[in-house]
Design an enzyme around this catalytic site. Structure first.
Site, mmCIF file in Angstrom:
data_model
loop_
_atom_site.group_PDB
_atom_site.id
_atom_site.type_symbol
_atom_site.label_atom_id
_atom_site.label_comp_id
_atom_site.label_asym_id
_atom_site.label_seq_id
_atom_site.Cartn_x
_atom_site.Cartn_y
_atom_site.Cartn_z
ATOM 1 N N ARG A 160 0.840 -1.151 -0.171
ATOM 2 C CA ARG A 160 -0.013 -0.087 -0.239
ATOM 3 C C ARG A 160 0.909 1.694 -0.102
ATOM 4 O O ARG A 160 2.239 1.134 0.350
ATOM 5 C CB ARG A 160 -0.846 0.306 1.188
ATOM 6 C CG ARG A 160 -1.879 -1.378 1.553
ATOM 7 C CD ARG A 160 -2.951 -1.100 2.773
ATOM 8 N NE ARG A 160 -3.721 -2.193 3.047
ATOM 9 C CZ ARG A 160 -3.665 -3.545 2.965
ATOM 10 N NH1 ARG A 160 -2.274 -3.648 4.416
ATOM 11 N NH2 ARG A 160 -3.992 -4.536 3.646
ATOM 12 N N LYS A 191 -2.221 -2.225 7.637
ATOM 13 C CA LYS A 191 -3.730 -1.743 8.066
ATOM 14 C C LYS A 191 -4.117 -2.635 9.572
ATOM 15 O O LYS A 191 -3.523 -3.189 9.890
ATOM 16 C CB LYS A 191 -5.029 -2.233 7.246
ATOM 17 C CG LYS A 191 -5.291 -1.455 6.737
ATOM 18 C CD LYS A 191 -6.520 -1.461 6.053
ATOM 19 C CE LYS A 191 -6.683 -0.303 4.617
ATOM 20 N NZ LYS A 191 -8.151 -0.610 3.524
ATOM 21 N N HIS A 262 -2.570 1.834 -6.011
ATOM 22 C CA HIS A 262 -2.809 0.447 -5.558
ATOM 23 C C HIS A 262 -3.415 0.268 -7.030
ATOM 24 O O HIS A 262 -3.516 -1.429 -7.171
ATOM 25 C CB HIS A 262 -4.393 1.383 -4.772
ATOM 26 C CG HIS A 262 -4.805 0.471 -3.533
ATOM 27 N ND1 HIS A 262 -4.203 0.343 -3.159
ATOM 28 C CD2 HIS A 262 -5.630 -0.349 -3.523
ATOM 29 C CE1 HIS A 262 -4.535 -0.211 -1.276
ATOM 30 N NE2 HIS A 262 -5.727 -1.187 -1.888
ATOM 31 N N ARG A 265 -1.099 -2.288 -6.925
ATOM 32 C CA ARG A 265 -0.692 -3.929 -5.425
ATOM 33 C C ARG A 265 -2.106 -4.033 -6.025
ATOM 34 O O ARG A 265 -1.842 -5.548 -6.321
ATOM 35 C CB ARG A 265 -1.847 -3.307 -4.451
ATOM 36 C CG ARG A 265 -2.304 -3.738 -3.305
ATOM 37 C CD ARG A 265 -2.175 -3.146 -1.848
ATOM 38 N NE ARG A 265 -3.405 -3.572 -1.052
ATOM 39 C CZ ARG A 265 -2.575 -4.279 -0.638
ATOM 40 N NH1 ARG A 265 -1.484 -4.419 -0.163
ATOM 41 N NH2 ARG A 265 -3.588 -5.480 0.954
ATOM 42 N N HIS A 288 -4.292 -9.562 4.039
ATOM 43 C CA HIS A 288 -5.587 -8.783 4.000
ATOM 44 C C HIS A 288 -6.295 -9.446 5.504
ATOM 45 O O HIS A 288 -6.049 -10.986 5.396
ATOM 46 C CB HIS A 288 -6.551 -9.937 3.546
ATOM 47 C CG HIS A 288 -6.983 -8.986 2.032
ATOM 48 N ND1 HIS A 288 -6.304 -9.460 0.095
ATOM 49 C CD2 HIS A 288 -6.248 -7.278 1.751
ATOM 50 C CE1 HIS A 288 -6.126 -8.294 -0.213
ATOM 51 N NE2 HIS A 288 -6.182 -6.937 0.247
ATOM 52 N N TYR A 297 -9.389 -11.678 -5.984
ATOM 53 C CA TYR A 297 -8.681 -11.816 -7.580
ATOM 54 C C TYR A 297 -8.898 -12.511 -8.161
ATOM 55 O O TYR A 297 -8.568 -12.525 -9.180
ATOM 56 C CB TYR A 297 -7.366 -11.506 -7.083
ATOM 57 C CG TYR A 297 -6.960 -10.211 -6.486
ATOM 58 C CD1 TYR A 297 -7.161 -9.078 -6.734
ATOM 59 C CD2 TYR A 297 -6.294 -9.732 -4.971
ATOM 60 C CE1 TYR A 297 -6.365 -7.305 -6.242
ATOM 61 C CE2 TYR A 297 -6.637 -8.453 -4.251
ATOM 62 C CZ TYR A 297 -6.346 -7.962 -5.303
ATOM 63 O OH TYR A 297 -6.572 -5.934 -4.694
#
Length: 319
Positions: A160, A191, A262, A265, A288, A297
């Site tokens: 990110r 995150k 992004h 990414r 994630h 994806y």
């Protein structure tokens, strides 16, 4: 003589509880600057709606929130924007509850209107490789080395933009991330302050080493700046600078669409999944929390397979 345009009024200060909450997000949860801006905007909208309704924030009801959401949806606010806004409201009321300041979270149980799910935009493999391989021989060597390392790391590691600009040259007590070049690993803080380790490809390693050889030319004498990526003035590079530099480089490299961090990414995730088929590994590489986030994806991967089928199968070709 034309009069200068009046300056816009300064924003009204947020209530103290919301200021404390944003500080909690910044210091304790260490959210990215862009996320903090979105949360602040959402809380300002909540204050505006409550003020118009003549109700104290602590006494907002479920019915009022439901009406506000319906009204904003009717004003063409997208379902995604509404969901982000409601998430910020819900999170603030949850924090208020832990402080003993409210008894009810009026956003709990409410959902934003459903919208169509847009697939993440990813570059084709050839386009991504072309961008990462692009070199501008006429550019300033220091800037060129910096931009090359930026692109290579974003695409090689699927970082990110906040993770990228948070990288330091060496590990330290206050470092949000760093690179272990000998081990070919990137240690990043993602995150929710979750740490993860991502492998670094050989091309990205070479690019970073090239950047480190000339990084000192942008540092002032005696500077103690620890950031891996700095600007010409010697300070840590921000996310906006990365977006601007990547956009200009992609344009110069002949990329078919506007490229932002992004997107690289997304390209990283899609291309690794196409090659390996290992969804769990891609989840770990991206950091994630839920595999359902990574599963989007697989749809990109199916689109790729469908294009191959349409181009290769004799019975799929259009006459």
């Amino acid at each position: 003589m034309d009069r200068p345009a009046p300056e816009p009024p300064a924003p009204v200060p947020l209530p103290l509880t919301q200021q404390r909450y944003l500080e909690h997000l910044r210091v304790e949860r260490r959210l990215a600057l862009r996320t903090l801006v979105l949360y602040e905007q959402a809380l300002r909208r909540l204050c505006q709606l409550a003020d118009e309704a003549g109700v104290a924030l602590e006494r907002v009801s479920v019915q009022q929130v439901r009406r506000w959401v319906a009204r904003l949806h009717g004003q063409d606010l997208s379902p995604r924007s509404l969901a982000l806004m409601m998430s910020a409201w819900r999170s603030w009321y949850r924090w208020m509850g832990r402080q003993g300041l409210v008894e009810l979270n009026p956003v709990d149980g409410l959902r934003a209107p459903k919208g169509s799910k847009l697939l993440p935009k990813a570059l084709a493999v050839d386009d991504a490789v072309q961008l990462a391989s692009y070199r501008d021989e006429s550019a300033d060597p220091v800037r060129e080395a910096c931009d090359t390392a930026l692109v290579e790391l974003l695409y090689s590691c699927g970082l990110r933009v906040g993770e990228l600009v948070g990288l330091d040259v060496v590990p330290g007590a206050s470092a949000r991330g760093w690179l272990d070049l000998d081990g070919a690993e990137a240690h990043v803080l993602g995150k929710g302050s979750k740490q993860r380790i991502v492998p670094i490809g050989s091309a990205a390693l070479a690019a970073v080493r090239g950047w480190l050889l000339c990084r000192g030319e942008w540092l002032a004498a005696g500077s103690t700046e620890t950031a891996l990526f700095i600007g010409p003035r010697g300070g840590r590079m921000g996310a906006t600078q990365v977006r601007q530099r990547l956009g200009r480089r992609a344009l110069a490299a002949g990329s078919p669409s506007h490229v932002h961090p992004h997107m690289l990414r997304h390209s990283f995730a899609s291309h690794v999944l196409q090659s390996s088929g290992d969804l769990r590994a891609v989840q770990d590489l991206l950091g994630h929390a839920n595999i359902s986030t990574t599963q989007v994806y697989t749809k990109l991967d199916f689109q790729h397979l469908a294009k191959v089928y349409d181009a290769a199968h004799p019975r799929a070709r259009k006459r």
